[in-house]
Design a protein around this motif. Structure first.
Motif: not given
Length: 157
Positions: A96, A100, A133, A136-137, A139-141, A143
């Motif tokens: 993550p 970022k 993995t 997923e990370k 897409t979380d960061a 969008g």
């Protein structure tokens, strides 16, 4: 007996307004040999950064000026292998913060490489668990918009 030769005629050759794939986006202005040489240098630099533990710097370096367009397939494959090496050598806890640290353009390019790697069944360097993995990370960061931009972009890596 009816002939089926009409099915072999390319009717687009008679259309003046036909839209070709090379007209959809600007190609990489660099020479294919230059792109391959730059990708080889970048791969060596990324291996050095991985050895030093600078995963974020290595990832941003490899995603910068990624090869795209026709006639640079060797550079594309080498860049993909470098990214897979990087993704497989990253600890899950560091993902993550690494994502970022990337710009939104670099995040989109990373998503392109994730999809390209997922589409390569049987490829020895592909670790599906690591790819999922990272996806997923990312897409979380970034969008869901990141996925949409990648799916609609014509410039393939």
């Amino acid at each position: 007996m009816a002939t089926k030769d009409f099915r072999k005629i390319n009717i687009d050759q008679y259309d003046e307004d036909v839209l070709l794939e090379e007209d959809l986006y600007d190609h990489d202005p660099r020479d294919p040999a230059t792109v391959l040489a730059e990708t080889k240098q970048k791969a060596a630099a990324v291996r050095g950064l991985i050895a030093k533990g600078d995963i974020a710097g290595a990832l941003s370096s490899v995603l910068e000026n990624a090869p795209y367009g026709p006639k640079v397939d060797d550079a594309k494959i080498l860049n993909l292998q470098t990214i897979l090496l990087l993704l497989n050598s990253t600890k899950t806890a560091d993902i993550p913060s690494t994502i970022k640290a990337l710009s939104s353009d670099a995040q989109d390019t990373l998503m392109k490489y994730l999809y390209k790697a997922m589409a390569m069944p049987g490829y020895a360097d592909v670790n599906s668990s690591a790819l999922l993995t990272w996806h997923e990370k990312l897409t979380d960061a970034a969008g869901i918009g990141c996925i949409t931009r990648v799916m609609t972009d014509r410039r393939t890596v």
